[in-house]
Every structure is written in structure tokens, then in C-alpha cells.
Write a protein that holds these residues in place. Structure first.
Motif, PDB file in Angstrom:
ATOM      1  N   ALA A  88       0.847  -0.842  -0.107  1.00  0.00           N
ATOM      2  CA  ALA A  88      -0.250  -0.219  -0.114  1.00  0.00           C
ATOM      3  C   ALA A  88       1.115   1.589   0.499  1.00  0.00           C
ATOM      4  N   ALA A  89       1.773   1.251   0.822  1.00  0.00           N
ATOM      5  CA  ALA A  89       2.719   2.720   0.807  1.00  0.00           C
ATOM      6  C   ALA A  89       3.574   2.311  -0.712  1.00  0.00           C
ATOM      7  N   LYS A  90       3.703   2.057  -1.167  1.00  0.00           N
ATOM      8  CA  LYS A  90       4.143   1.920  -2.462  1.00  0.00           C
ATOM      9  C   LYS A  90       3.327   2.546  -3.477  1.00  0.00           C
ATOM     10  N   ALA A  91       1.828   2.279  -3.827  1.00  0.00           N
ATOM     11  CA  ALA A  91       1.062   2.589  -4.076  1.00  0.00           C
ATOM     12  C   ALA A  91       1.115   4.539  -4.654  1.00  0.00           C
ATOM     13  N   ASP A  92       0.558   5.336  -5.534  1.00  0.00           N
ATOM     14  CA  ASP A  92      -0.030   6.628  -5.428  1.00  0.00           C
ATOM     15  C   ASP A  92      -1.449   6.390  -5.035  1.00  0.00           C
ATOM     16  N   GLY A  93      -1.841   7.894  -4.824  1.00  0.00           N
ATOM     17  CA  GLY A  93      -2.975   8.327  -4.400  1.00  0.00           C
ATOM     18  C   GLY A  93      -4.053   7.423  -6.004  1.00  0.00           C
ATOM     19  N   GLY A  94      -5.158   7.531  -5.558  1.00  0.00           N
ATOM     20  CA  GLY A  94      -5.817   6.510  -6.407  1.00  0.00           C
ATOM     21  C   GLY A  94      -5.439   5.423  -7.255  1.00  0.00           C
ATOM     22  N   GLU A  95      -3.964   4.767  -7.050  1.00  0.00           N
ATOM     23  CA  GLU A  95      -3.605   3.362  -7.015  1.00  0.00           C
ATOM     24  C   GLU A  95      -4.270   2.189  -6.385  1.00  0.00           C
ATOM     25  N   ILE A  96      -4.357   0.651  -7.419  1.00  0.00           N
ATOM     26  CA  ILE A  96      -4.238  -0.151  -6.268  1.00  0.00           C
ATOM     27  C   ILE A  96      -3.183  -0.913  -6.985  1.00  0.00           C
ATOM     28  N   LEU A  97      -1.957  -1.684  -6.307  1.00  0.00           N
ATOM     29  CA  LEU A  97      -1.215  -2.534  -5.959  1.00  0.00           C
ATOM     30  C   LEU A  97      -1.619  -3.457  -5.249  1.00  0.00           C
ATOM     31  N   VAL A  98      -1.373  -4.689  -5.887  1.00  0.00           N
ATOM     32  CA  VAL A  98      -1.512  -6.372  -5.453  1.00  0.00           C
ATOM     33  C   VAL A  98      -0.062  -6.397  -5.252  1.00  0.00           C
ATOM     34  N   SER A  99      -0.137  -7.745  -4.693  1.00  0.00           N
ATOM     35  CA  SER A  99       1.405  -8.579  -4.471  1.00  0.00           C
ATOM     36  C   SER A  99       1.271  -9.887  -5.841  1.00  0.00           C
ATOM     37  N   ASP A 100       1.694 -10.328  -6.190  1.00  0.00           N
ATOM     38  CA  ASP A 100       1.714 -11.550  -6.761  1.00  0.00           C
ATOM     39  C   ASP A 100       0.835 -12.668  -6.339  1.00  0.00           C
ATOM     40  N   VAL A 101       0.551 -12.870  -5.495  1.00  0.00           N
ATOM     41  CA  VAL A 101      -0.412 -14.173  -4.755  1.00  0.00           C
ATOM     42  C   VAL A 101      -1.799 -13.373  -5.920  1.00  0.00           C
ATOM     43  N   VAL A 102      -2.334 -12.392  -5.015  1.00  0.00           N
ATOM     44  CA  VAL A 102      -3.436 -11.461  -5.148  1.00  0.00           C
ATOM     45  C   VAL A 102      -3.252 -11.770  -6.724  1.00  0.00           C
ATOM     46  N   ARG A 103      -2.803 -11.745  -7.790  1.00  0.00           N
ATOM     47  CA  ARG A 103      -2.684 -11.733  -8.950  1.00  0.00           C
ATOM     48  C   ARG A 103      -3.220 -12.715  -9.765  1.00  0.00           C
ATOM     49  N   GLY A 104      -2.703 -14.137  -9.012  1.00  0.00           N
ATOM     50  CA  GLY A 104      -2.418 -15.262  -9.753  1.00  0.00           C
ATOM     51  C   GLY A 104      -3.923 -15.889  -9.137  1.00  0.00           C
ATOM     52  N   LEU A 105      -4.131 -15.370  -8.173  1.00  0.00           N
ATOM     53  CA  LEU A 105      -5.602 -16.553  -7.551  1.00  0.00           C
ATOM     54  C   LEU A 105      -6.992 -15.402  -7.964  1.00  0.00           C
ATOM     55  N   CYS A 106      -6.619 -14.578  -8.348  1.00  0.00           N
ATOM     56  CA  CYS A 106      -7.637 -13.493  -9.475  1.00  0.00           C
ATOM     57  C   CYS A 106      -7.630 -13.782 -10.726  1.00  0.00           C
ATOM     58  N   SER A 107      -6.726 -15.164 -11.157  1.00  0.00           N
ATOM     59  CA  SER A 107      -6.897 -14.782 -12.149  1.00  0.00           C
ATOM     60  C   SER A 107      -7.620 -15.701 -13.454  1.00  0.00           C
ATOM     61  N   GLY A 108      -8.510 -15.441 -14.645  1.00  0.00           N
ATOM     62  CA  GLY A 108      -9.828 -15.410 -15.284  1.00  0.00           C
ATOM     63  C   GLY A 108     -11.034 -15.387 -15.040  1.00  0.00           C
ATOM     64  N   LYS A 109     -11.022 -13.815 -14.103  1.00  0.00           N
ATOM     65  CA  LYS A 109     -12.228 -13.459 -12.852  1.00  0.00           C
ATOM     66  C   LYS A 109     -12.385 -11.721 -14.430  1.00  0.00           C
ATOM     67  N   GLY A 110     -11.493 -11.410 -14.404  1.00  0.00           N
ATOM     68  CA  GLY A 110     -12.096 -10.138 -14.754  1.00  0.00           C
ATOM     69  C   GLY A 110     -11.728  -8.803 -14.908  1.00  0.00           C
ATOM     70  N   PHE A 111     -10.507  -9.070 -14.347  1.00  0.00           N
ATOM     71  CA  PHE A 111      -9.521  -7.938 -13.358  1.00  0.00           C
ATOM     72  C   PHE A 111      -8.495  -7.716 -14.699  1.00  0.00           C
ATOM     73  N   LEU A 112      -8.348  -6.151 -14.412  1.00  0.00           N
ATOM     74  CA  LEU A 112      -7.552  -5.783 -15.418  1.00  0.00           C
ATOM     75  C   LEU A 112      -6.431  -5.472 -14.530  1.00  0.00           C
ATOM     76  N   PHE A 113      -5.093  -6.311 -15.502  1.00  0.00           N
ATOM     77  CA  PHE A 113      -3.920  -5.831 -14.222  1.00  0.00           C
ATOM     78  C   PHE A 113      -2.576  -5.480 -14.744  1.00  0.00           C
ATOM     79  N   ALA A 114      -2.534  -4.151 -14.755  1.00  0.00           N
ATOM     80  CA  ALA A 114      -1.188  -4.110 -15.215  1.00  0.00           C
ATOM     81  C   ALA A 114       0.171  -4.474 -14.624  1.00  0.00           C
ATOM     82  N   ASP A 115       1.688  -5.073 -15.174  1.00  0.00           N
ATOM     83  CA  ASP A 115       2.712  -4.952 -14.707  1.00  0.00           C
ATOM     84  C   ASP A 115       3.813  -4.307 -14.178  1.00  0.00           C
ATOM     85  N   ARG A 116       3.982  -4.260 -12.453  1.00  0.00           N
ATOM     86  CA  ARG A 116       4.564  -3.003 -12.264  1.00  0.00           C
ATOM     87  C   ARG A 116       5.955  -3.392 -11.632  1.00  0.00           C
TER      88      ARG A 116
END
Length: 455
Positions: free
Chosen positions: A406-434
Motif C-alpha cells: 500500500a505504501a508503494k502505491a500512489d493516490g488513486g492506485e491499487i497495487l497487489v502482490s503476485d499472490v493476489v494476481r494469481g488467485l484472481c486469474s480468469g475473474k475479469g480484472f485488468l492487471f498492469a505489470d509494475r
């Protein structure tokens, strides 16, 4: 926390200094050696230090004392010296009446405990060390700079003068209560000249590191990976030099543990038990909770906003922030764990609901900002794992990493770990690699992703 009365007693060193100490609990004798600043009464009645003293007292006759210049002991700065620290410890040990004692050396107190064990091996049964150093942790110029800061602002009623040291000792998400408690401990524990003198005298003996090979006392060395006061490598080097020493690496960056880090104290207490009482039954430990997604929010620019608006108007803005946050949490099945004034910590049993909630947060604040006189720029970070749960709070590496993200994010941003990204695979969310991110207190990099929420 209800104020408790500490049984303070006094002993006299060979050079005539009155040293305050307290003794509590039953079992093998264990003496805490803590160097820079202490205050027996204040420590006991704060959530930060009172808890661990009670934990140790469950199995040990625990003795703690204020060294010369600190707390309830004589405060004459002119009598503070490295040799004086050893005389303080000798007087306390002699007063206990025990032939042999275990020493728990914390921070600068660790070098004092090591030296005492080297010079008096027949009096020391075990040696437990936390966050200590056997070589000077900084150069002379840095020592002079910090001593100047102490003399100028240590005794001030303005906590900002002491905040520099607090941020070094507790960089890892301290709560406002933690900051206030530590700032206050600095203020009441020693006068400015005494604080500077203690700091100047706290460097270990020049030859101590090379003499570690001669330590014969069974030793446990514990060190946090991100410690900003005593580098992690110093702890590892001490353990490698002392024959047969056990080394315990602890996650996190706080040199002084905060009230929310009860799980770390639990780990430390169990390790001390294994050293001193290996046949004792294990302490009751907290079981890991079920798999959770942990979410942190934080208002970007909160300090500047409060300074600009003033307390009353700033508090009105924070109330609106709290209302929006709690409404969105409720609508998305989130559990509020705690609020930190300018942010929230929440948990979710469903990773999908957690991500949906993060998106809902940003949309709600975006809508609020279109008409608000004071826009709120909020950042969000998520991680998932099995945190430790106690009394409605969550602890452990999963939580710490979520806060770091969270501390790494800017205002208006949502950042997640690769664990979250992997478990959300195929659920329709759009992710950008940071890319990769090495969080403070963690050795391995974490791959971060940004969640798109606009549109």
C-alpha cells in the motif's frame, strides 16, 4: 491499559550510584540488560513493553533495571561511562542473591551482557541477545550529529524533536499510540545531557567482536531482518563468532517492537525458553488463521492536509473519509480490523470480494472528489496469505507485506502482490505489470501488479 504499580527497589554500585530495579515472577533468574533509555514505571504501564515483561515473568524471576542516567536511577550525566554500565549490572546481579543468572541483552545492552559473560562466565548461565551489536554501528561523525540533536531537543515538550529517533527505532507501521509512547519514553527517561552521554558511551569495547570466539555461555542471537539501528548482518556475524550460538532471524524492521507485534514477542519468548528451559512445555501459541486477503488504505498527503486545514476542519474531512470507507467495506463483505487515523486495515475471506472492494473504494472516492472542496487521494494495497489472528487483530508477514505494498502505491492506485494476481486469474480484472519490489524487512522481491478500476 490500567496503571499498575511496580515494586521498585534500589541497589548501590561500587562507585556509589543508586540503581533502580524491579523483580517479578518465579523461576530461573533472568535479567534484562537494556542500554540507552529505560523507565521502570512507564514501561510497565504501556502496551509496548508491559506485555513482554509479563510474558517473561510467567516462567522466570525477571529482573529489570534502569541504568545510570536513566529512569528512576541516579541521573548524574558526569558518572555515565561504558565501565559504569558494567558496574550497574554487577550491582543488580549481586543484589538478586543468585549464584548464576541468565542475561537478556537488548540493543546496546547486548554488548554489556556479552562483556559481562566473558569476564564472569561462572555467574552467567545463558545469554540471549536481541538486536545487538559488537562493533560500533556508526561512524564518529554520525555519533556527533545525533548527540547534537539530543542536546538541542531531547527534553523539549515538542515530540517532533524526538521523532527522528522514533522513526529509526520503529519504521514499520507504528500506530499513533506507539509513536506517542516511544516519544514520551525518550522525554521522561533521561535529561538531554544524560541521553547524549549514554549514547556516546554505548559503543562496544573495541576488541569485543574479536573476543566473541571466547564466549563459553550457551547463547541465542535474535535479529530482525530490516533493523535500522543494528544491521541484520551484525547479528548474523555475532552468532557465527560465538561457538555453538543459535541464530534466529525475525521478520520486520522495528528495532523496538510495537504493541501490535505480540506474535514476535511470542516467538522470542519461545526461543528463550528453548535456550534456558529446553525441557519445559511449549507456550500456548496462536494458530494461523484461515486464508485471508489483507487490504490497507492510506490517504496520500494526510499530514500536509491537516497542517493546512487545522485540526477541526481536517477532522471533518477525515470523518467523511471514514464514512465512505466503512460504507464500502460493509457493502463488499469486508471486516474492519483497525483504523490508523489516515487509513484502514481490513480483511476478507474471499479474494474476489477484496479486489472488488478495492475498486469500489477508488470509484467512491473519485465520485466524492468531483464535488468535494477537499479531494481525498487514497492508495490501496492488497496481499493474501495466512496471517496470525488474536483478539480481532491480524499479525505476521502477510500483514506487513500488505502494508508495504500500500505504501508503494500512489493516490488513486491499487497495487497487489503476485499472490493476489494469481488467485484472481480468469475473474475479469485488468492487471498492469509494475515489476519487482523489494519490501523493507523481506529478502525476496515481490512482483507487483496495478489493478485498473476506471471505465
Amino acid at each position: 491499559m490500567r496503571a499498575m504499580t511496580v515494586d521498585v527497589r534500589y541497589c548501590t554500585t561500587e562507585d556509589g550510584v543508586q540503581i533502580a530495579y524491579s523483580r517479578v515472577g518465579e523461576g530461573p533468574p533472568l535479567i534484562r540488560v537494556l542500554g540507552w533509555f529505560t523507565h521502570l514505571e512507564y514501561e510497565l504501564n504501556t502496551n509496548m513493553w508491559g506485555g513482554y515483561r509479563k510474558t517473561l515473568a510467567e516462567r522466570y524471576t525477571t529482573v529489570v533495571y534502569d541504568g545510570r542516567g536513566s529512569g528512576l536511577s541516579d541521573r548524574d550525566a558526569a558518572r555515565i561511562s561504558r565501565q559504569g554500565f558494567f558496574k550497574d549490572l554487577q550491582a543488580v546481579i549481586d543484589t538478586t542473591g543468585f549464584d548464576r543468572v541468565a542475561l537478556f541483552g537488548i540493543s546496546q545492552g547486548g554488548s554489556v551482557a556479552i562483556r559481562y559473560a566473558l569476564d564472569n562466565p561462572e555467574r552467567v548461565s545463558h545469554l540471549a541477545l536481541y538486536g545487538t551489536f559488537a562493533r560500533p554501528p556508526m561512524d564518529r561523525e554520525e555519533v556527533r550529529t545525533r548527540m547534537s540533536l539530543m542536546r538541542q531537543g531531547w527534553g523539549s515538550d515538542l515530540p517532533a524533536h524526538r521523532q527522528f529517533f522514533t522513526s529509526l527505532f520503529m519504521p514499520d507501521n507504528p500506530t499513533p499510540d506507539d509513536l506517542r509512547a516511544f516519544n514520551e519514553l525518550q522525554r521522561i527517561s533521561a535529561e538531554p545531557d544524560a541521553a547524549a552521554a549514554i549514547f556516546a558511551a554505548s559503543a562496544p569495547d573495541p576488541d569485543l567482536f574479536e573476543q566473541l570466539k571466547d564466549v563459553t555461555t550457551p547463547t541465542l542471537v535474535m535479529h530482525r531482518r530490516g533493523d535500522a539501528i543494528a544491521p541484520f548482518e551484525e547479528g548474523r556475524a555475532i552468532a557465527s563468532k560465538i561457538p555453538g550460538a543459535r541464530f534466529l532471524a525475525l521478520e520486520g524492521s522495528n528495532h523496538t517492537l510495537t504493541a501490535s507485534e505480540a506474535g514476535v514477542w511470542e516467538t522470542i519468548a519461545n526461543a528463550v525458553d528453548e535456550l534456558i528451559q529446553p525441557d519445559a512445555a511449549p507456550r500456548k501459541t496462536r494458530e494461523p488463521s484461515t486464508f485471508r486477503t489483507v487490504l490497507f488504505t492510506d490517504i496520500v498527503g494526510h499530514t500536509e492536509m491537516m497542517s493546512r486545514l487545522g485540526d477541526e476542519a481536517g477532522r471533518d474531512v477525515l470523518r467523511e473519509h471514514e464514512r465512505i470507507t466503512r460504507d464500502v467495506l460493509k457493502a463488499n463483505g469486508g471486516t474492519e480490523v483497525k483504523t490508523m487515523g489516515d487509513g484502514f486495515m481490513a480483511s476478507f475471506g474471499s479474494i474476489t470480494r477484496a479486489v472488488e472492494c478495492a475498486i469500489a473504494f477508488q470509484k467512491a472516492f473519485d465520485e466524492h472528489n468531483r464535488s468535494a472542496q477537499e479531494p481525498l487521494r487514497v492508495r490501496v494495497g492488497l496481499n493474501a496469505g495466512e496471517p496470525i489472528e488474536e483478539d480481532g487483530d491480524l499479525f505476521g508477514a502477510t500483514v506487513i507485506l500488505a502494508a508495504r505494498i500500500a505504501a508503494k502505491a500512489d493516490g488513486g492506485e491499487i497495487l497487489v502482490s503476485d499472490v493476489v494476481r494469481g488467485l484472481c486469474s480468469g475473474k475479469g480484472f485488468l492487471f498492469a505489470d509494475r515489476g519487482d519490489f523489494v519490501a523493507k524487512g523481506f529478502e525476496e522481491p515481490v512482483h507487483l501488479y496495478e489493478i485498473s478500476w476506471r471505465g
